[in-house]
Write a protein that holds these residues in place. Structure first.
Motif, PDB file in Angstrom:
ATOM      1  N   ARG A  69      -5.093  12.069  -7.143  1.00 51.86           N
ATOM      2  CA  ARG A  69      -4.534  12.369  -5.824  1.00 51.86           C
ATOM      3  C   ARG A  69      -3.620  13.588  -5.889  1.00 51.86           C
ATOM      4  NH1 ARG A  69       0.505  11.991  -4.275  1.00 51.86           N
ATOM      5  NH2 ARG A  69       0.951  12.026  -2.035  1.00 51.86           N
ATOM      6  N   THR A  70      -3.653  14.396  -4.834  1.00 51.07           N
ATOM      7  CA  THR A  70      -2.629  15.402  -4.625  1.00 51.07           C
ATOM      8  C   THR A  70      -2.154  15.314  -3.192  1.00 51.07           C
ATOM      9  OG1 THR A  70      -2.044  17.736  -4.889  1.00 51.07           O
ATOM     10  CG2 THR A  70      -4.221  17.272  -3.993  1.00 51.07           C
ATOM     11  N   GLY A  71      -0.855  15.455  -3.003  1.00 45.02           N
ATOM     12  CA  GLY A  71      -0.267  15.411  -1.664  1.00 45.02           C
ATOM     13  C   GLY A  71      -0.086  16.801  -1.100  1.00 45.02           C
ATOM     14  N   LYS A  72       0.872  16.949  -0.201  1.00 43.36           N
ATOM     15  CA  LYS A  72       1.059  18.245   0.452  1.00 43.36           C
ATOM     16  C   LYS A  72       1.877  19.229  -0.373  1.00 43.36           C
ATOM     17  CE  LYS A  72       4.904  16.477   3.327  1.00 43.36           C
ATOM     18  NZ  LYS A  72       4.704  15.035   3.096  1.00 43.36           N
ATOM     19  N   GLY A  73       2.403  18.759  -1.520  1.00 38.21           N
ATOM     20  CA  GLY A  73       3.086  19.670  -2.427  1.00 38.21           C
ATOM     21  C   GLY A  73       4.575  19.503  -2.502  1.00 38.21           C
ATOM     22  N   ALA A  74       5.151  18.634  -1.668  1.00 40.15           N
ATOM     23  CA  ALA A  74       6.602  18.483  -1.638  1.00 40.15           C
ATOM     24  C   ALA A  74       7.111  17.520  -2.703  1.00 40.15           C
ATOM     25  CB  ALA A  74       7.042  17.995  -0.260  1.00 40.15           C
ATOM     26  N   GLY A  75       6.247  16.626  -3.182  1.00 37.93           N
ATOM     27  CA  GLY A  75       6.630  15.699  -4.240  1.00 37.93           C
ATOM     28  C   GLY A  75       7.321  14.440  -3.782  1.00 37.93           C
ATOM     29  N   PHE A  76       7.334  14.174  -2.452  1.00 34.77           N
ATOM     30  CA  PHE A  76       8.050  13.000  -1.946  1.00 34.77           C
ATOM     31  C   PHE A  76       7.428  11.693  -2.429  1.00 34.77           C
ATOM     32  CE2 PHE A  76       9.027  16.100   1.577  1.00 34.77           C
ATOM     33  CZ  PHE A  76      10.362  16.255   1.250  1.00 34.77           C
ATOM     34  N   ALA A  77       6.109  11.574  -2.350  1.00 37.88           N
ATOM     35  CA  ALA A  77       5.447  10.312  -2.705  1.00 37.88           C
ATOM     36  C   ALA A  77       5.663   9.970  -4.172  1.00 37.88           C
ATOM     37  CB  ALA A  77       3.956  10.382  -2.388  1.00 37.88           C
ATOM     38  N   ASP A  78       5.527  10.967  -5.059  1.00 40.47           N
ATOM     39  CA  ASP A  78       5.733  10.716  -6.488  1.00 40.47           C
ATOM     40  C   ASP A  78       7.174  10.315  -6.765  1.00 40.47           C
ATOM     41  OD1 ASP A  78       3.088  11.338  -7.141  1.00 40.47           O
ATOM     42  OD2 ASP A  78       3.540  13.469  -7.341  1.00 40.47           O
ATOM     43  N   LEU A  79       8.112  10.962  -6.082  1.00 42.87           N
ATOM     44  CA  LEU A  79       9.522  10.646  -6.267  1.00 42.87           C
ATOM     45  C   LEU A  79       9.825   9.222  -5.820  1.00 42.87           C
ATOM     46  CD1 LEU A  79      12.433  11.449  -6.937  1.00 42.87           C
ATOM     47  CD2 LEU A  79      12.606  12.424  -4.628  1.00 42.87           C
ATOM     48  N   GLU A  80       9.384   8.862  -4.616  1.00 44.49           N
ATOM     49  CA  GLU A  80       9.632   7.511  -4.099  1.00 44.49           C
ATOM     50  C   GLU A  80       8.997   6.455  -5.011  1.00 44.49           C
ATOM     51  OE1 GLU A  80       8.276   7.156  -0.044  1.00 44.49           O
ATOM     52  OE2 GLU A  80       8.896   9.211   0.348  1.00 44.49           O
ATOM     53  N   THR A  81       7.756   6.688  -5.398  1.00 52.06           N
ATOM     54  CA  THR A  81       7.062   5.717  -6.236  1.00 52.06           C
ATOM     55  C   THR A  81       7.758   5.557  -7.576  1.00 52.06           C
ATOM     56  OG1 THR A  81       4.957   6.260  -5.162  1.00 52.06           O
ATOM     57  CG2 THR A  81       4.840   5.095  -7.260  1.00 52.06           C
ATOM     58  N   GLY A  82       8.209   6.669  -8.148  1.00 55.20           N
ATOM     59  CA  GLY A  82       8.929   6.612  -9.410  1.00 55.20           C
ATOM     60  C   GLY A  82      10.220   5.819  -9.299  1.00 55.20           C
ATOM     61  N   ILE A  83      10.943   6.023  -8.212  1.00 51.59           N
ATOM     62  CA  ILE A  83      12.184   5.281  -7.982  1.00 51.59           C
ATOM     63  C   ILE A  83      11.885   3.789  -7.894  1.00 51.59           C
ATOM     64  CG2 ILE A  83      14.027   4.843  -6.305  1.00 51.59           C
ATOM     65  CD1 ILE A  83      13.884   7.899  -5.660  1.00 51.59           C
ATOM     66  N   PHE A  84      10.871   3.423  -7.099  1.00 55.20           N
ATOM     67  CA  PHE A  84      10.516   2.011  -6.945  1.00 55.20           C
ATOM     68  C   PHE A  84      10.042   1.402  -8.258  1.00 55.20           C
ATOM     69  CE2 PHE A  84       9.722   2.789  -2.200  1.00 55.20           C
ATOM     70  CZ  PHE A  84      10.913   2.179  -1.846  1.00 55.20           C
ATOM     71  N   ARG A  85       9.322   2.170  -9.062  1.00 52.70           N
ATOM     72  CA  ARG A  85       8.872   1.650 -10.354  1.00 52.70           C
ATOM     73  C   ARG A  85      10.077   1.391 -11.259  1.00 52.70           C
ATOM     74  NH1 ARG A  85       3.513   1.530 -10.885  1.00 52.70           N
ATOM     75  NH2 ARG A  85       2.199   3.039  -9.781  1.00 52.70           N
ATOM     76  N   GLU A  86      11.014   2.330 -11.292  1.00 52.09           N
ATOM     77  CA  GLU A  86      12.178   2.166 -12.163  1.00 52.09           C
ATOM     78  C   GLU A  86      13.035   0.984 -11.740  1.00 52.09           C
ATOM     79  OE1 GLU A  86      15.643   5.139 -13.829  1.00 52.09           O
ATOM     80  OE2 GLU A  86      13.592   5.869 -13.575  1.00 52.09           O
ATOM     81  N   LEU A  87      13.074   0.713 -10.444  1.00 52.89           N
ATOM     82  CA  LEU A  87      13.857  -0.411  -9.930  1.00 52.89           C
ATOM     83  C   LEU A  87      13.102  -1.735 -10.015  1.00 52.89           C
ATOM     84  CD1 LEU A  87      15.361   1.286  -6.729  1.00 52.89           C
ATOM     85  CD2 LEU A  87      16.610   0.665  -8.820  1.00 52.89           C
ATOM     86  N   GLY A  88      11.826  -1.701 -10.399  1.00 49.23           N
ATOM     87  CA  GLY A  88      11.032  -2.915 -10.484  1.00 49.23           C
ATOM     88  C   GLY A  88      10.483  -3.391  -9.162  1.00 49.23           C
ATOM     89  N   ILE A  89      10.574  -2.566  -8.122  1.00 49.19           N
ATOM     90  CA  ILE A  89      10.085  -2.925  -6.788  1.00 49.19           C
ATOM     91  C   ILE A  89       8.573  -2.705  -6.703  1.00 49.19           C
ATOM     92  CG2 ILE A  89      10.214  -2.234  -4.346  1.00 49.19           C
ATOM     93  CD1 ILE A  89      13.241  -1.636  -4.946  1.00 49.19           C
ATOM     94  N   ILE A  90       8.077  -1.732  -7.447  1.00 52.63           N
ATOM     95  CA  ILE A  90       6.648  -1.550  -7.682  1.00 52.63           C
ATOM     96  C   ILE A  90       6.389  -1.880  -9.139  1.00 52.63           C
ATOM     97  CG2 ILE A  90       4.788   0.141  -7.903  1.00 52.63           C
ATOM     98  CD1 ILE A  90       5.868   1.597  -5.510  1.00 52.63           C
ATOM     99  N   GLY A  91       5.430  -2.757  -9.399  1.00 49.74           N
ATOM    100  CA  GLY A  91       5.080  -3.139 -10.759  1.00 49.74           C
ATOM    101  C   GLY A  91       3.816  -2.448 -11.228  1.00 49.74           C
ATOM    102  N   PRO A  92       3.429  -2.667 -12.463  1.00 46.18           N
ATOM    103  CA  PRO A  92       2.222  -2.019 -13.002  1.00 46.18           C
ATOM    104  C   PRO A  92       0.942  -2.450 -12.305  1.00 46.18           C
ATOM    105  CG  PRO A  92       3.103  -3.641 -14.542  1.00 46.18           C
ATOM    106  CD  PRO A  92       4.119  -3.481 -13.478  1.00 46.18           C
ATOM    107  N   ASP A  93       0.973  -3.608 -11.633  1.00 43.89           N
ATOM    108  CA  ASP A  93      -0.237  -4.100 -10.965  1.00 43.89           C
ATOM    109  C   ASP A  93      -0.182  -3.966  -9.442  1.00 43.89           C
ATOM    110  OD1 ASP A  93      -1.367  -4.925 -13.436  1.00 43.89           O
ATOM    111  OD2 ASP A  93      -0.174  -6.768 -13.366  1.00 43.89           O
ATOM    112  N   THR A  94       0.866  -3.347  -8.914  1.00 41.44           N
ATOM    113  CA  THR A  94       0.966  -3.164  -7.463  1.00 41.44           C
ATOM    114  C   THR A  94      -0.114  -2.192  -6.998  1.00 41.44           C
ATOM    115  OG1 THR A  94       3.361  -3.463  -7.601  1.00 41.44           O
ATOM    116  CG2 THR A  94       2.482  -2.551  -5.551  1.00 41.44           C
ATOM    117  N   PRO A  95      -0.977  -2.593  -6.060  1.00 47.34           N
ATOM    118  CA  PRO A  95      -2.051  -1.692  -5.619  1.00 47.34           C
ATOM    119  C   PRO A  95      -1.497  -0.448  -4.924  1.00 47.34           C
ATOM    120  CG  PRO A  95      -2.488  -3.959  -4.962  1.00 47.34           C
ATOM    121  CD  PRO A  95      -1.079  -3.921  -5.434  1.00 47.34           C
ATOM    122  N   MET A  96      -2.073   0.698  -5.264  1.00 51.48           N
ATOM    123  CA  MET A  96      -1.748   1.977  -4.634  1.00 51.48           C
ATOM    124  C   MET A  96      -2.989   2.444  -3.882  1.00 51.48           C
ATOM    125  SD  MET A  96       1.378   2.475  -5.724  1.00 51.48           S
ATOM    126  CE  MET A  96       1.615   4.187  -5.204  1.00 51.48           C
TER     127      MET A  96
END
Length: 253
Positions: free
Chosen positions: A154-181
């Motif tokens: 996947r590539t987004g519009k280039g701003a990096g918002f989705a990757d940043l948000e997802t990374g934050i949620f992963r680090e906080l444990g709100i998104i897990g390794p099996d959470t569907p994307m």
């Protein structure tokens, strides 16, 4: 002068791919509204949302996160009508708070239409403001995309918002390794596997829904464990009000 997206210059290969897709949507008459520098809206977005909603993972989900862009309004609307708790970010993350919690039960109590609440303007008005740490564990995540491969790149519009948000949620444990994307796109946004370069901090997609079909990617790439702060751009720290304090809180955990 060659036309370019707002965030062009970070990766020339991705810039060229985005430009080609935006131009294809415009010239082919598939776009609804502006395309360049946007997650592009498209004819058939409601059908793509229908395909996504047929997955068992979506049907099981009680808590859903969705990007704020217009092509995903049908996804957010389905989540609300199906009684799912919905979380959506502030567009461009420009406010002091990053996220909104949109509770369909509370909307009904207040007489607020789901059609209004599914728009970014509507949920900013009627959703509950929350920090990243206040978001419940997510059962299903939808991100906006410009270009997507059938194997989950996947590539987004280039701003990096989705990757940043997802990374934050992963680090906080709100998104897990099996959470569907997942994402919804127009079929013309599908590209070859070799046209999308995935970096270590990128999250591959499990489902891609178009107006024509549902694609189960069966992607087995390892998921990032958190935020790759070294890839966060200087302009993101400048334009996202809470980002520095959030980084400090997360690094002190």
């Amino acid at each position: 002068m060659e036309k370019a997206g707002r965030w062009a210059g970070r990766n020339t290969n991705k810039d060229a791919l985005r430009s080609r897709i935006w131009e294809t949507l415009d010239s082919g008459g598939m776009a609804m509204g502006p395309t360049w520098s946007h997650i592009p809206n498209f004819i058939g977005a409601d059908q793509a949302a229908w395909h996504l909603a047929q997955t068992d993972a979506w049907k099981r989900a009680k808590v859903v996160k969705c990007n704020p862009d217009p092509p995903q309004i049908p996804v957010r609307l389905r989540a609300l009508y199906e009684g799912k708790m919905l979380y959506a970010p502030v567009p461009y993350l420009t406010k002091e708070f990053p996220y909104l919690k949109i509770d369909p039960a509370k909307l009904r109590e207040k007489g607020i239409s789901f059609e209004l609440a599914a728009t970014s303007g509507g949920y900013l008005m009627y959703g509950e403001r929350v920090d990243f740490e206040d978001v419940e564990p997510l059962d299903f995540c939808v991100v906006g995309s410009v270009g997507v491969s059938r194997t989950g790149g996947r590539t987004g519009k280039g701003a990096g918002f989705a990757d940043l948000e997802t990374g934050i949620f992963r680090e906080l444990g709100i998104i897990g390794p099996d959470t569907p994307m997942a994402t919804t796109i127009h079929s013309s946004q599908l590209v070859g596997d070799d046209e999308i370069f995935m970096m270590a901090h990128d999250s591959p997609l499990d489902f891609v829904a178009t107006e024509e079909e549902l694609i189960v990617t069966n992607n087995s790439m390892p998921r990032p464990k958190g935020v790759a702060w070294e890839f966060v751009q200087d302009d993101q720290f400048e334009t996202i009000p809470f980002l520095k304090s959030l980084r400090d809180r997360m690094e002190s955990r």
